[in-house]
Design an enzyme around this catalytic site. Structure first.
Site, PDB file in Angstrom:
ATOM      1  N   HIS A   1     -10.415 -38.965 -49.741  1.00  0.00           N
ATOM      2  CA  HIS A   1     -10.446 -37.468 -49.214  1.00  0.00           C
ATOM      3  C   HIS A   1     -11.519 -36.813 -49.559  1.00  0.00           C
ATOM      4  O   HIS A   1     -12.207 -36.390 -48.652  1.00  0.00           O
ATOM      5  CB  HIS A   1      -9.056 -36.589 -49.407  1.00  0.00           C
ATOM      6  CG  HIS A   1      -7.822 -37.587 -48.859  1.00  0.00           C
ATOM      7  ND1 HIS A   1      -7.917 -38.509 -47.922  1.00  0.00           N
ATOM      8  CD2 HIS A   1      -6.478 -37.153 -49.090  1.00  0.00           C
ATOM      9  CE1 HIS A   1      -6.417 -38.777 -47.783  1.00  0.00           C
ATOM     10  NE2 HIS A   1      -5.612 -37.908 -48.607  1.00  0.00           N
TER      11      HIS A   1
ATOM     12  N   ASP B   1      -8.623 -42.560 -42.902  1.00  0.00           N
ATOM     13  CA  ASP B   1      -8.333 -41.690 -43.974  1.00  0.00           C
ATOM     14  C   ASP B   1      -7.675 -40.517 -43.293  1.00  0.00           C
ATOM     15  O   ASP B   1      -8.650 -40.001 -42.465  1.00  0.00           O
ATOM     16  CB  ASP B   1      -9.552 -41.469 -44.765  1.00  0.00           C
ATOM     17  CG  ASP B   1      -9.169 -40.323 -45.851  1.00  0.00           C
ATOM     18  OD1 ASP B   1      -8.368 -39.590 -45.573  1.00  0.00           O
ATOM     19  OD2 ASP B   1     -10.003 -40.375 -46.870  1.00  0.00           O
ATOM     20  N   HIS B   2      -6.532 -40.233 -43.410  1.00  0.00           N
ATOM     21  CA  HIS B   2      -5.980 -39.147 -42.504  1.00  0.00           C
ATOM     22  C   HIS B   2      -6.784 -37.721 -42.522  1.00  0.00           C
ATOM     23  O   HIS B   2      -6.712 -36.824 -41.892  1.00  0.00           O
ATOM     24  CB  HIS B   2      -4.521 -39.230 -42.533  1.00  0.00           C
ATOM     25  CG  HIS B   2      -4.244 -38.218 -44.010  1.00  0.00           C
ATOM     26  ND1 HIS B   2      -3.658 -38.673 -45.188  1.00  0.00           N
ATOM     27  CD2 HIS B   2      -3.919 -36.785 -43.981  1.00  0.00           C
ATOM     28  CE1 HIS B   2      -3.479 -37.666 -45.983  1.00  0.00           C
ATOM     29  NE2 HIS B   2      -3.425 -36.599 -45.468  1.00  0.00           N
TER      30      HIS B   2
END
Length: 333
Positions: free
Chosen positions: A193, A127-128
């Site tokens: 996020h 998950d960036h």
């Protein structure tokens, strides 16, 4: 975006050398065309041969900036045509990013399809958002949060009224409507996020900083969330969203959402009113600052750390850069 056969994909080989010098080659092909992947394999092999005198092992990493719906066919092509075949000291790894399916069933199906093609140590789920500088600090400082005498007695419902996690962007889909409209703001942002940040803020101290122990505490937080009430959810669509030519004219996909999550556990249940604030701004202009109520006059005293001012001239890696570089580490056991 849903028609895999009509789409073209840019397949790029990036070799990270010891001096962080990047060698980039663009290869064009379609999702389901063997020719494109065979050409990609040939280009990678030629690059590896050119580096053989430097004793560089074959390290093939594939990251797909594509809709998850085409992950299985693309990874099947990679598995068939683009694997490291001869270098025993090298490896082939794949990166899988959110949104991973639309619901539990589709996520499990997608996981099983990729699992049939690659062994678990070859698959990196990212998950960036977790690669962002201040989110990384939240992860690293989990133990510090519980050991620090300033935070430890305050991090509970007796002193914190609520935690607000806010995500805003000042641009639209900009040609990505075909992807976004399939998922919406909840699947694209909230369930990955923002829930990751939510868990890091609310979790109990893990046994260690090993990934599995942090994961276990995150799961406990999610299991403690009470059923969401309809009246505590707001959905909407920003004006102008359907002006994007890639968005269907009659789309009702939400581009805005707000939801209240209530945690049923000893630390957080029964929140009490308070006026002090501790703000962690992840982006843009990363910063941490506090607003403390002083005396009955409600004088606000601000204590702040602005990364832009404090760390001028210091390179802070972008989130994707940090996570991709992590995949070049030792293979997890």
């Amino acid at each position: 975006m849903n028609d895999a056969k009509s789409q073209m994909i840019g397949l790029t080989d990036i070799l990270i050398e010891p001096a962080d010098i990047f060698s980039v080659k663009y290869v064009s092909g379609s999702y389901d065309s063997a020719e494109g992947f065979q050409l990609l394999d040939k280009e990678i092999a030629m690059h590896e041969i050119s580096k053989s005198s430097q004793e560089v092992s074959s390290r093939r990493l594939f990251y797909l900036a594509l809709p998850p719906s085409v992950y299985p066919p693309v990874y099947r092509m990679i598995r068939k045509y683009c694997m490291n075949k001869s270098d025993l000291s090298g490896w082939t790894r794949v990166v899988v990013e959110k949104p991973f399916g639309k619901d539990l069933d589709s996520a499990e199906l997608l996981g099983s399809q990729i699992g049939e093609l690659f062994d678990e140590p070859q698959i990196y789920h990212i998950d960036h958002y977790l690669g962002k500088e201040l989110v990384q600090n939240l992860v690293i400082n989990i133990s510090g949060r519980f050991a620090n005498r300033f935070f430890l007695p305050l991090w509970n419902c007796d002193n914190i009224d609520n935690v607000r996690i806010v995500f805003r962007e000042d641009f639209g889909t900009e040609g990505r409507g075909g992807y976004f409209d399939e998922y919406g703001i909840i699947r694209d942002i909230i369930q990955n996020h923002l829930l990751q940040v939510f868990c890091l803020v609310a979790m109990e101290k893990p046994v260690s900083l090993k990934p599995e122990h942090i994961r276990d505490e995150k799961v406990k937080v999610l299991q403690s969330v009470l059923p969401i009430k309809d009246e505590e959810v707001v959905l909407g669509q920003y004006e102008g969203y359907r002006d994007d030519v890639t968005v269907p004219d009659h789309s009702n996909t939400p581009t805005f959402a707000t939801v209240i999550l209530r945690i049923h556990n000893e630390r957080w249940e029964g929140e009490k009113q308070g006026r002090n604030e501790f703000v962690i701004r992840l982006q843009p202009s990363e910063a941490m600052y506090m607003k403390l109520t002083m005396s009955l006059l409600i004088l606000l005293l601000s204590i702040s750390l602005s990364y832009k001012q404090r760390y001028q001239g210091v390179m802070i890696r972008e989130a994707y850069e940090r996570l991709v570089l992590d995949t070049y580490g030792p293979c997890p056991s």
